[in-house]
Design a protein around this motif. Structure first.
Motif, PDB file in Angstrom:
ATOM      1  N   ARG A 157      24.694  37.606  35.937  1.00  0.00           N
ATOM      2  CA  ARG A 157      25.365  37.269  34.664  1.00  0.00           C
ATOM      3  C   ARG A 157      26.617  38.106  34.485  1.00  0.00           C
ATOM      4  NH1 ARG A 157      20.051  37.366  32.770  1.00  0.00           N
ATOM      5  NH2 ARG A 157      20.378  39.445  31.907  1.00  0.00           N
ATOM      6  N   LYS A 158      26.520  39.372  34.859  1.00  0.00           N
ATOM      7  CA  LYS A 158      27.679  40.252  34.732  1.00  0.00           C
ATOM      8  C   LYS A 158      28.837  39.758  35.592  1.00  0.00           C
ATOM      9  CE  LYS A 158      29.010  45.133  35.271  1.00  0.00           C
ATOM     10  NZ  LYS A 158      28.532  46.485  35.685  1.00  0.00           N
ATOM     11  N   ARG A 159      28.510  39.273  36.785  1.00  0.00           N
ATOM     12  CA  ARG A 159      29.549  38.759  37.679  1.00  0.00           C
ATOM     13  C   ARG A 159      30.205  37.514  37.087  1.00  0.00           C
ATOM     14  NH1 ARG A 159      31.149  35.960  42.261  1.00  0.00           N
ATOM     15  NH2 ARG A 159      31.774  37.260  44.054  1.00  0.00           N
ATOM     16  N   GLU A 186      56.506  37.295  34.185  1.00  0.00           N
ATOM     17  CA  GLU A 186      55.590  38.189  33.465  1.00  0.00           C
ATOM     18  C   GLU A 186      54.171  37.634  33.471  1.00  0.00           C
ATOM     19  OE1 GLU A 186      54.871  40.053  28.971  1.00  0.00           O
ATOM     20  OE2 GLU A 186      56.551  38.717  29.357  1.00  0.00           O
ATOM     21  N   LEU A 187      54.052  36.325  33.252  1.00  0.00           N
ATOM     22  CA  LEU A 187      52.730  35.711  33.222  1.00  0.00           C
ATOM     23  C   LEU A 187      52.073  35.759  34.599  1.00  0.00           C
ATOM     24  CD1 LEU A 187      51.075  34.469  30.968  1.00  0.00           C
ATOM     25  CD2 LEU A 187      51.815  32.214  31.732  1.00  0.00           C
ATOM     26  N   ASN A 188      52.853  35.533  35.633  1.00  0.00           N
ATOM     27  CA  ASN A 188      52.321  35.612  37.000  1.00  0.00           C
ATOM     28  C   ASN A 188      51.860  37.032  37.328  1.00  0.00           C
ATOM     29  OD1 ASN A 188      52.437  32.966  38.014  1.00  0.00           O
ATOM     30  ND2 ASN A 188      54.630  33.105  38.360  1.00  0.00           N
ATOM     31  N   GLU A 189      52.611  38.015  36.843  1.00  0.00           N
ATOM     32  CA  GLU A 189      52.227  39.410  37.078  1.00  0.00           C
ATOM     33  C   GLU A 189      50.926  39.735  36.343  1.00  0.00           C
ATOM     34  OE1 GLU A 189      55.618  41.633  35.842  1.00  0.00           O
ATOM     35  OE2 GLU A 189      56.718  41.335  37.734  1.00  0.00           O
ATOM     36  N   ARG A 190      50.815  39.258  35.113  1.00  0.00           N
ATOM     37  CA  ARG A 190      49.584  39.475  34.340  1.00  0.00           C
ATOM     38  C   ARG A 190      48.405  38.797  35.024  1.00  0.00           C
ATOM     39  NH1 ARG A 190      50.925  37.221  28.613  1.00  0.00           N
ATOM     40  NH2 ARG A 190      48.681  37.567  28.319  1.00  0.00           N
ATOM     41  N   ARG A 191      48.646  37.580  35.505  1.00  0.00           N
ATOM     42  CA  ARG A 191      47.581  36.863  36.202  1.00  0.00           C
ATOM     43  C   ARG A 191      47.177  37.601  37.477  1.00  0.00           C
ATOM     44  NH1 ARG A 191      48.504  30.748  38.215  1.00  0.00           N
ATOM     45  NH2 ARG A 191      50.065  31.829  39.467  1.00  0.00           N
ATOM     46  N   GLY A 192      48.167  38.134  38.198  1.00  0.00           N
ATOM     47  CA  GLY A 192      47.866  38.884  39.413  1.00  0.00           C
ATOM     48  C   GLY A 192      47.052  40.137  39.118  1.00  0.00           C
ATOM     49  N   THR A 193      47.400  40.813  38.022  1.00  0.00           N
ATOM     50  CA  THR A 193      46.661  42.012  37.626  1.00  0.00           C
ATOM     51  C   THR A 193      45.215  41.674  37.272  1.00  0.00           C
ATOM     52  OG1 THR A 193      48.674  43.075  36.775  1.00  0.00           O
ATOM     53  CG2 THR A 193      46.570  43.903  35.955  1.00  0.00           C
ATOM     54  N   LEU A 194      45.040  40.587  36.525  1.00  0.00           N
ATOM     55  CA  LEU A 194      43.691  40.165  36.152  1.00  0.00           C
ATOM     56  C   LEU A 194      42.892  39.747  37.382  1.00  0.00           C
ATOM     57  CD1 LEU A 194      44.399  38.099  32.915  1.00  0.00           C
ATOM     58  CD2 LEU A 194      43.207  40.278  33.065  1.00  0.00           C
ATOM     59  N   GLN A 195      43.528  39.017  38.284  1.00  0.00           N
ATOM     60  CA  GLN A 195      42.835  38.568  39.492  1.00  0.00           C
ATOM     61  C   GLN A 195      42.390  39.765  40.328  1.00  0.00           C
ATOM     62  OE1 GLN A 195      42.121  35.208  40.177  1.00  0.00           O
ATOM     63  NE2 GLN A 195      40.758  36.245  41.625  1.00  0.00           N
ATOM     64  N   ALA A 196      43.259  40.772  40.419  1.00  0.00           N
ATOM     65  CA  ALA A 196      42.901  41.971  41.177  1.00  0.00           C
ATOM     66  C   ALA A 196      41.719  42.685  40.525  1.00  0.00           C
ATOM     67  CB  ALA A 196      44.100  42.907  41.266  1.00  0.00           C
ATOM     68  N   ALA A 197      41.708  42.731  39.187  1.00  0.00           N
ATOM     69  CA  ALA A 197      40.604  43.375  38.471  1.00  0.00           C
ATOM     70  C   ALA A 197      39.298  42.603  38.684  1.00  0.00           C
ATOM     71  CB  ALA A 197      40.927  43.453  36.978  1.00  0.00           C
ATOM     72  N   ILE A 198      39.397  41.274  38.674  1.00  0.00           N
ATOM     73  CA  ILE A 198      38.212  40.444  38.901  1.00  0.00           C
ATOM     74  C   ILE A 198      37.654  40.686  40.296  1.00  0.00           C
ATOM     75  CG2 ILE A 198      37.409  38.063  39.205  1.00  0.00           C
ATOM     76  CD1 ILE A 198      39.421  37.281  36.981  1.00  0.00           C
ATOM     77  N   GLU A 199      38.536  40.694  41.282  1.00  0.00           N
ATOM     78  CA  GLU A 199      38.095  40.886  42.662  1.00  0.00           C
ATOM     79  C   GLU A 199      37.464  42.259  42.866  1.00  0.00           C
ATOM     80  OE1 GLU A 199      41.579  40.101  44.932  1.00  0.00           O
ATOM     81  OE2 GLU A 199      41.524  37.931  44.581  1.00  0.00           O
ATOM     82  N   ALA A 200      38.034  43.278  42.209  1.00  0.00           N
ATOM     83  CA  ALA A 200      37.460  44.622  42.320  1.00  0.00           C
ATOM     84  C   ALA A 200      36.068  44.667  41.677  1.00  0.00           C
ATOM     85  CB  ALA A 200      38.385  45.639  41.655  1.00  0.00           C
ATOM     86  N   ALA A 201      35.951  44.037  40.497  1.00  0.00           N
ATOM     87  CA  ALA A 201      34.652  44.004  39.818  1.00  0.00           C
ATOM     88  C   ALA A 201      33.629  43.224  40.641  1.00  0.00           C
ATOM     89  CB  ALA A 201      34.797  43.378  38.434  1.00  0.00           C
ATOM     90  N   ARG A 220      33.572  42.864  43.882  1.00  0.00           N
ATOM     91  CA  ARG A 220      33.158  43.669  45.040  1.00  0.00           C
ATOM     92  C   ARG A 220      32.105  44.698  44.642  1.00  0.00           C
ATOM     93  NH1 ARG A 220      38.714  43.362  46.264  1.00  0.00           N
ATOM     94  NH2 ARG A 220      39.099  45.395  45.312  1.00  0.00           N
ATOM     95  N   ALA A 221      32.311  45.350  43.505  1.00  0.00           N
ATOM     96  CA  ALA A 221      31.356  46.357  43.039  1.00  0.00           C
ATOM     97  C   ALA A 221      30.001  45.721  42.718  1.00  0.00           C
ATOM     98  CB  ALA A 221      31.911  47.071  41.804  1.00  0.00           C
ATOM     99  N   ILE A 222      30.036  44.570  42.035  1.00  0.00           N
ATOM    100  CA  ILE A 222      28.781  43.901  41.671  1.00  0.00           C
ATOM    101  C   ILE A 222      28.087  43.361  42.915  1.00  0.00           C
ATOM    102  CG2 ILE A 222      27.809  41.926  40.437  1.00  0.00           C
ATOM    103  CD1 ILE A 222      30.055  42.317  38.350  1.00  0.00           C
ATOM    104  N   ASP A 223      28.864  42.802  43.846  1.00  0.00           N
ATOM    105  CA  ASP A 223      28.268  42.285  45.081  1.00  0.00           C
ATOM    106  C   ASP A 223      27.591  43.401  45.880  1.00  0.00           C
ATOM    107  OD1 ASP A 223      29.084  39.761  44.457  1.00  0.00           O
ATOM    108  OD2 ASP A 223      30.839  39.757  45.765  1.00  0.00           O
ATOM    109  N   SER A 224      28.186  44.589  45.815  1.00  0.00           N
ATOM    110  CA  SER A 224      27.572  45.728  46.490  1.00  0.00           C
ATOM    111  C   SER A 224      26.227  46.069  45.844  1.00  0.00           C
ATOM    112  CB  SER A 224      28.512  46.938  46.431  1.00  0.00           C
ATOM    113  OG  SER A 224      27.917  48.080  47.004  1.00  0.00           O
ATOM    114  N   ASP A 225      26.198  46.045  44.506  1.00  0.00           N
ATOM    115  CA  ASP A 225      24.945  46.309  43.790  1.00  0.00           C
ATOM    116  C   ASP A 225      23.912  45.217  44.078  1.00  0.00           C
ATOM    117  OD1 ASP A 225      25.997  48.589  42.692  1.00  0.00           O
ATOM    118  OD2 ASP A 225      26.578  47.644  40.795  1.00  0.00           O
TER     119      ASP A 225
END
Length: 244
Positions: A26-28, A139-154, A156-161
C-alpha cells in the motif's frame, strides 16, 4: 487439526510478515509524490498546449516577416534597376514610363515597410509570449523530473523492504508443517487474515471480546488443538498457553 504451541506461534510471525508486506505494498502504491505527479496531467496538458500555440504563432509571424522582407528586397532591386535605366534613358516616353513605375514602387515600398514594422513588433511580442510558455513548460518538466526521481527512490527502498520481508517469510514458512501452512493460506485467502492472537478474552482478529461460552470452549481445547475466531474464522493462537 493439531499443531504444537511453537508451530502456532510461528503462524503469528507469518501473519506479521504478511501484514507488513500488505502495508509496504500500500505504501508503494500511495507514495505521496505519485499522486502529485498524476495531478500534473491536466496542468501539463494546458502548459504544453500553450507552448505549442505560442510556437505556432511565432513560426507563422516569422514566416510572414520573411516574406515581407523578401518582397521589400525584390522591390528595392526593381527600383535600383529602373533608376539605372532612367539615368541612361534618351527617350522621354521611356523616361516617363520608368518614372511612373518608380513612383508606384515607392508607394509599394512604403506599404511593405509599414507592414514589415508591424510584423516586427508582432514577432517581438510573440517571442515574449513564447519565452514565457517555454519557461513554464521547462519548470513543469523539471518538477515532474524531481517527483519521478523521488518516486523511483522510494520504490527502490520499499522494494528492498519487500524483498527482505519475502525472504523472512520463506524462512518462517519452511519451519511450518505443511498441513498447518496450507490451512493458514486458505484461511487468509478466505477471510483476509490467517492467524491472530487471543489475549485474555479478546480476539485480535475481530478486536472484540469473546462471549463467555465461546471462550470456555476455546480454553477447554488442548494446547495443540487449532482453534478459530468465532467472529472472523481466523486461526486463534492462545499466546499465554503457547508461551507456556
Amino acid at each position: 487439526m493439531k499443531a504444537s504451541p511453537r508451530q502456532q506461534l510461528l503462524l503469528l510471525d507469518l501473519q506479521d510478515l504478511d501484514t507488513g508486506t500488505a502495508r509496504l505494498t500500500r505504501k508503494r502504491q500511495q507514495i505521496p509524490e505519485r499522486a502529485e505527479l498524476e495531478s500534473f496531467a491536466g496542468e501539463m496538458s494546458d502548459v504544453r498546449e500553450r507552448f505549442m500555440s505560442a510556437q505556432r504563432e511565432l513560426d507563422g509571424l516569422r514566416a510572414d516577416l520573411e516574406r515581407i522582407e523578401s518582397d521589400v528586397a525584390t522591390v528595392a532591386e526593381r527600383r535600383q534597376r529602373d533608376e539605372r535605366l532612367l539615368e541612361v534613358s534618351t527617350s522621354s516616353k521611356e523616361a516617363q514610363a520608368l518614372q511612373s513605375e518608380l513612383d508606384t514602387l515607392a508607394h509599394r515600398t512604403a506599404a511593405l515597410e509599414d507592414r514589415e514594422l508591424e510584423l516586427m513588433e508582432s514577432v517581438e511580442a510573440s517571442e515574449t509570449r513564447f519565452a514565457s510558455a517555454e519557461a513554464a513548460l521547462t519548470e513543469l518538466n523539471e518538477r515532474r523530473g524531481t517527483l519521478q526521481a523521488a518516486i523511483e527512490a522510494a520504490e527502490r527502498a520499499i522494494d528492498s523492504d519487500l524483498a527482505r520481508t519475502a525472504k523472512e517469510r520463506a524462512g518462517v514458512a519452511a519451519e511450518l508443517q505443511r498441513d498447518l501452512l496450507d490451512l493458514y493460506e486458505s484461511t487468509r485467502s478466505r477471510v483476509g487474515i490467517g492467524a491472530a492472537r487471543l489475549r485474555g478474552n479478546v480476539s485480535e482478529a475481530s478486536n472484540m471480546a469473546l462471549a463467555p461460552g465461546e471462550l470456555s470452549v476455546i480454553r477447554a481445547a488442548a494446547p495443540d488443538e487449532i482453534v478459530f475466531c468465532p467472529g472472523t474464522g481466523a486461526i486463534l493462537v492462545r499466546v499465554e498457553e503457547a508461551a507456556a
